[in-house]
Motif scaffolding. Structure first.
Motif, PDB file in Angstrom:
ATOM      1  N   TRP A 119      -1.204  17.496  -6.027  1.00  0.00           N
ATOM      2  CA  TRP A 119      -1.579  17.044  -7.318  1.00  0.00           C
ATOM      3  C   TRP A 119      -0.277  17.448  -8.068  1.00  0.00           C
ATOM      4  O   TRP A 119       0.137  16.719  -9.137  1.00  0.00           O
ATOM      5  CB  TRP A 119      -2.795  17.387  -7.491  1.00  0.00           C
ATOM      6  N   PHE A 120      -0.042  18.725  -8.122  1.00  0.00           N
ATOM      7  CA  PHE A 120       1.113  19.176  -9.060  1.00  0.00           C
ATOM      8  C   PHE A 120       2.519  18.628  -8.728  1.00  0.00           C
ATOM      9  O   PHE A 120       3.357  18.816  -9.611  1.00  0.00           O
ATOM     10  CB  PHE A 120       0.928  20.927  -8.925  1.00  0.00           C
ATOM     11  N   ARG A 121       2.721  18.340  -7.493  1.00  0.00           N
ATOM     12  CA  ARG A 121       3.875  17.837  -7.083  1.00  0.00           C
ATOM     13  C   ARG A 121       4.170  16.181  -7.752  1.00  0.00           C
ATOM     14  O   ARG A 121       5.223  15.782  -8.225  1.00  0.00           O
ATOM     15  CB  ARG A 121       4.175  17.829  -5.717  1.00  0.00           C
ATOM     16  N   GLU A 124       0.484  11.543 -10.483  1.00  0.00           N
ATOM     17  CA  GLU A 124       0.388  10.041 -10.758  1.00  0.00           C
ATOM     18  C   GLU A 124      -0.045   9.522  -9.357  1.00  0.00           C
ATOM     19  O   GLU A 124      -0.905   8.667  -9.255  1.00  0.00           O
ATOM     20  CB  GLU A 124       1.683   9.439 -11.136  1.00  0.00           C
ATOM     21  N   ARG A 125       0.604   9.869  -8.189  1.00  0.00           N
ATOM     22  CA  ARG A 125       0.448   9.318  -7.133  1.00  0.00           C
ATOM     23  C   ARG A 125      -0.729   9.827  -6.395  1.00  0.00           C
ATOM     24  O   ARG A 125      -1.648   8.933  -6.051  1.00  0.00           O
ATOM     25  CB  ARG A 125       1.645   9.698  -5.817  1.00  0.00           C
ATOM     26  N   VAL A 131      -8.322   7.036  -7.227  1.00  0.00           N
ATOM     27  CA  VAL A 131      -9.041   5.807  -7.906  1.00  0.00           C
ATOM     28  C   VAL A 131      -9.090   4.870  -6.741  1.00  0.00           C
ATOM     29  O   VAL A 131      -9.988   4.261  -6.764  1.00  0.00           O
ATOM     30  CB  VAL A 131      -8.007   5.206  -8.948  1.00  0.00           C
ATOM     31  N   ALA A 132      -8.183   4.822  -5.875  1.00  0.00           N
ATOM     32  CA  ALA A 132      -8.200   3.944  -4.585  1.00  0.00           C
ATOM     33  C   ALA A 132      -9.468   4.272  -3.960  1.00  0.00           C
ATOM     34  O   ALA A 132     -10.299   3.458  -3.401  1.00  0.00           O
ATOM     35  CB  ALA A 132      -7.074   3.740  -3.804  1.00  0.00           C
ATOM     36  N   ALA A 133      -9.791   5.590  -3.769  1.00  0.00           N
ATOM     37  CA  ALA A 133     -10.919   5.946  -2.973  1.00  0.00           C
ATOM     38  C   ALA A 133     -12.134   5.665  -3.585  1.00  0.00           C
ATOM     39  O   ALA A 133     -13.237   5.290  -3.036  1.00  0.00           O
ATOM     40  CB  ALA A 133     -10.752   7.361  -2.473  1.00  0.00           C
ATOM     41  N   ILE A 134     -12.290   5.810  -4.974  1.00  0.00           N
ATOM     42  CA  ILE A 134     -13.390   5.633  -5.764  1.00  0.00           C
ATOM     43  C   ILE A 134     -13.741   4.056  -5.771  1.00  0.00           C
ATOM     44  O   ILE A 134     -14.768   3.624  -5.658  1.00  0.00           O
ATOM     45  CB  ILE A 134     -13.162   5.894  -7.268  1.00  0.00           C
TER      46      ILE A 134
END
Length: 195
Positions: A119-121, A124-125, A131-134
């Protein structure tokens, strides 16, 4: 009115299981997120319009973030596990990585894991992955809902009444017992049988 009685809550859980075939053991605790990382993930998802609940679950199986189904507010689409405090407090890597997820999936959760280093690296990805999983979970829930509706529509009635032919009673007519004079005044259950 929400009850705090564990007996009533257990009965509600049993009735839900009897009706739906799966356990409903989740509760919104109202507790804050365990770490700033979880707060960050939740804030990004809320900014995109998702309804996010923190620390949802019951007795030791709290899910860091849960995404509420906007079309069916009583249901969660996806549980998001972050490698926050709950992750680091597990006794072993096996507990926190495999067994915990298996236990949650066994009671009906779909789990997605977000790693803080990823997440920190590249936030956005990772946000796009979440979001895709949701959206995938939302699509799966819609398909499940449609399949359940079709099954209910096509299912034959659960109860059918059979015609029962009337029969004449063959049981003997009730007779009043006549007791001998020597035991008539006593309690019947205290008198010996056969005399």
């Amino acid at each position: 009115h929400r009850t705090k009685s564990s007996g009533i809550q257990s009965l509600k859980n049993f009735l839900y299981f009897a009706q739906h075939g799966k356990l409903y053991m989740t509760a919104e605790t109202g507790l804050p997120a365990d770490s700033p990382f979880e707060e960050n993930v939740a804030a990004k998802l809320e900014a995109l319009g998702y309804i996010v609940r923190k620390q949802v679950g019951s007795k030791g199986f709290y899910i860091d973030l849960a995404i509420v189904d906007a079309e069916n507010p009583g249901r969660y689409l996806l549980g998001i596990e972050c490698d926050g405090a709950a992750y680091h407090s597990a006794r072993s890597a096996r507990d926190r990585d495999r067994l915990r997820q298996q236990g949650l999936e066994a009671i009906g959760w779909k789990i997605f894991r977000v790693w803080s280093t990823d997440w920190f690296r590249n936030p956005e990805r990772e946000l796009n992955r979440v979001v895709a999983a949701i959206e995938k979970a939302k699509t799966a829930a819609a398909i499940d809902d449609q399949a359940a509706a079709d099954a209910m529509k096509d299912a034959p009635p659960a109860l059918t009444r059979e015609a029962v032919a009337a029969t004449e009673e063959t049981a003997p007519v009730y007779e009043t017992a006549v007791l001998p004079d020597e035991i008539r005044a006593q309690e019947f259950h205290l008198s010996p049988i056969g005399k």
